[in-house]
Design an enzyme around this catalytic site. Structure first.
Site, short mmCIF file in Angstrom:
data_model
loop_
_atom_site.label_atom_id
_atom_site.label_comp_id
_atom_site.label_asym_id
_atom_site.label_seq_id
_atom_site.Cartn_x
_atom_site.Cartn_y
_atom_site.Cartn_z
N GLU A 123 0.83 -1.22 0.00
CA GLU A 123 0.00 0.00 0.00
C GLU A 123 0.85 1.26 0.00
O GLU A 123 0.45 2.28 -0.57
CB GLU A 123 -0.94 0.02 1.21
CG GLU A 123 -2.07 -1.00 1.15
CD GLU A 123 -1.73 -2.31 1.83
OE1 GLU A 123 -2.65 -3.13 2.01
OE2 GLU A 123 -0.53 -2.52 2.18
N GLN A 141 -9.37 -5.69 12.04
CA GLN A 141 -8.84 -4.74 11.05
C GLN A 141 -9.53 -3.38 11.13
O GLN A 141 -9.68 -2.70 10.12
CB GLN A 141 -8.91 -5.32 9.63
CG GLN A 141 -7.89 -6.44 9.41
CD GLN A 141 -7.67 -6.76 7.95
OE1 GLN A 141 -8.55 -6.57 7.11
NE2 GLN A 141 -6.48 -7.26 7.64
N LYS A 166 -17.84 -0.19 5.49
CA LYS A 166 -18.10 -1.19 4.45
C LYS A 166 -19.58 -1.25 4.07
O LYS A 166 -19.91 -1.39 2.89
CB LYS A 166 -17.63 -2.57 4.91
CG LYS A 166 -17.83 -3.63 3.81
CD LYS A 166 -17.25 -4.98 4.15
CE LYS A 166 -17.48 -5.94 2.98
NZ LYS A 166 -16.90 -7.28 3.24
N MET A 199 24.33 9.23 2.74
CA MET A 199 24.21 10.56 3.35
C MET A 199 24.47 10.51 4.85
O MET A 199 25.12 11.41 5.41
CB MET A 199 22.83 11.16 3.06
CG MET A 199 22.67 12.60 3.54
SD MET A 199 23.84 13.72 2.76
CE MET A 199 22.95 14.16 1.26
#
Length: 560
Positions: free
Chosen positions: A51, A114, A163, A467
């Site tokens: 994601e 979830q 949902k 770096m």
């Protein structure tokens, strides 16, 4: 007509002209994905490997096209995996709409499977966010989200949808979406006249360009303004391409790894005209000593940025393009030849330098610029390679340098590269990475291979976190704490395993031919470029120092 929430969502996306979504499915968004399946000939969905890759791809798509980028994820970990990408877009003012699913309304707030309060989590890193619990409010919410993302100073907006809202039905009526109006009602005649007087009075004006000039597509107005004021130009990381890097008036980037010419010119100027820049600490160095000899005129769309980091003498609030149009109509032609010549002499005196005898990042970037004629979109990760990309590739046009400036997100560039290529299929699109950054989201090479997206991934492989090592070398007594990547990862084999072509470059003589071949193949390609562990980015300003204290490798050796 009566439609389900998922159907309304897709219709609203079509209203907004959305042609691509980057995302990853899951339980809470199954209804949405089922509807996207039915509309796959109208809206392309790119399934990323993670994601976070979806959020960065949406960001890269937005920056390179000027359109709103859209990403989609399920609830819980799907939503939280978008957070870094949302924060990246927020810091750099990128128009993005992130759509997440959540549990059904009756399960909200019960620590359901979830479930996460993604609206609460993202509140500090979005322009606005919404939780949709009623299907009757879905269409208006989505329209508002897209408008907010684009209006004024752009930024990401999150829409979290329960949902059951995606399954419930409501009345939907198509709307024609009006174009976003530019902000100009804040521009006053008094502010314009004061600015014109300041410009007229100046003998040594300097123009400092930030990302706001890119966002407002003000490159033509900016060029006219520069030549009317007759002033040298410097820019930020985010401002690259707003004014051509090939123009003789361009002095290079300003700040910690800016050119000596730009840093010294800003210190010596008597008027600093700042256009769409927010005076980041990486630009100003010691803010108390920044542009100490100059009056500062700031042009910005966001009043919050005025006097936030640096106290200015005067400001004009409004869209950069609109402000410059007005100034160009009113300003007389100025002649600052003596000052311009002084700055041009500095350019000759203080050119950028690198070690010419071995393979280096700057050499590869100069060769890439030569081969492409500068007509490419460059995305980057974050670190030394990012600074070299800003220094050694000359950006002629806006929206051709895409990088995480504000948040400094390692792992950003590859997803952004995919998004930029999807949005600009006819352009050569190249991501520049260090080996440390490439490890973070290199799984997105599989995404490019799956969809036959012909990006070029160049890895400056120095086997260290470059770096951070540079800082450890200069400021931490060469104590290389956890910055040496002394493992046996083979990027060529990894890339080939994910379906891409791959080459290893170990010496200068190999670079040109392999880069040309990578471009000609029109498939995803990874170039593993082996460079020295202790190559550094020069010039540099030490943390906390004034930008006039900029030093090069030669300065450091002379001091020793």
């Amino acid at each position: 007509m009566q439609l389900t929430g998922s159907q309304i969502l897709v219709e609203c996306l079509k209203e907004q002209g959305v042609d691509t979504i980057f995302g990853y499915p899951g339980g809470s968004v199954l209804n949405i994905y089922d509807e996207l399946y039915r509309h796959q000939d109208e809206i392309r969905h790119i399934l990323t490997s993670h994601e976070q890759g979806a959020s960065h791809a949406a960001d890269g798509y937005a920056r390179s096209t000027g359109k709103v980028g859209v990403c989609l994820a399920t609830s819980g970990p799907g939503a939280t995996n978008l957070v870094t990408g949302i924060a990246t877009a927020y810091m750099d003012s990128v128009p993005m709409v992130a759509i997440t699913g959540n549990v059904t309304v009756n399960l909200l707030g019960k620590d359901s499977f979830q479930e996460v309060d993604i609206a609460g989590i993202t509140m500090p890193i979005t322009k606005h966010n919404f939780i949709v619990k009623d299907v009757n409010k879905l269409a208006d919410t989505l329209r508002r989200a897209f408008k907010i993302a684009q209006t004024g100073r752009p930024g990401p907006v999150l829409v979290d949808i329960a949902k059951d809202v995606t399954a419930n039905k409501a009345e939907y009526m198509k709307e024609e979406i009006p174009p976003i109006e530019r902000i100009k009602d804040t521009i006053t005649e008094e502010d314009i006249n004061t600015a014109l007087a300041m410009i007229k009075e100046a003998k040594k004006p300097m123009i400092f360009v930030g990302g706001g000039a890119v966002i407002s597509d003000a490159d033509q107005e900016l060029k006219e303004f520069v030549y009317k004021v007759d002033a040298p130009v410097t820019d930020t990381l985010m401002g690259k391409g707003a004014f051509s890097g090939e123009d003789p008036y361009y002095t290079g980037m300003l700040g910690m790894h800016g050119t000596k010419t730009a840093n010294l010119s800003v210190t010596q100027c008597d008027l600093l005209i700042t256009i769409g820049a927010r005076f980041s600490d990486r630009v100003t160095g010691n803010a108390q000593k920044f542009a100490k000899n100059a009056k500062i005129l700031q042009i910005d769309i966001d009043p919050v940025e005025i006097n936030k980091n640096v106290i200015v003498s005067h400001c004009i609030i409004g869209d950069v393009k609109e402000v410059l149009k007005i100034l160009n109509d009113k300003i007389e032609q100025h002649d600052n030849k003596e000052w311009v010549n002084q700055v041009m002499e500095m350019k000759k005196q203080f050119p950028l330098k690198y070690h010419p005898e071995v393979l280096t990042g700057p050499y590869i970037l100069e060769k890439l610029y030569e081969i492409t004629g500068g007509d490419a979109i460059i995305t980057t990760e974050v670190g030394q390679h990012q600074m070299w990309s800003a220094q050694y590739f000359k950006y002629k046009k806006p929206r051709t340098f895409i990088t995480s400036g504000g948040l400094g997100t390692m792992g950003y560039g590859l997803g952004a590269c995919i998004g930029a290529k999807v949005g600009n299929p006819d352009k050569i699109v190249v991501n520049i990475a260090g080996d440390g950054c490439f490890r973070m989201n290199m799984n997105e090479i599989a995404t490019a291979a799956r969809y036959h997206i012909p990006i070029i991934q160049i890895v400056f492989n120095n086997h260290v976190l470059g770096m951070v090592r540079q800082w450890q070398s200069l400021f931490y007594g060469q104590r290389y704490s956890h910055t040496t990547l002394n493992d046996s990862v083979d990027f060529v084999k990894l890339a080939e395993a994910m379906g891409a072509k791959a080459y290893r470059i170990t010496k200068k003589e190999e670079a040109e031919e392999i880069i040309k071949e990578a471009i000609s193949l029109n498939v995803p390609v990874v170039l593993d470029c082996q460079i020295a562990s202790d190559d550094k980015v020069w010039p540099m300003v030490a943390p906390g120092a004034a930008i006039e204290e900029v030093f090069t490798e030669e300065d450091l050796q002379a001091k020793k």
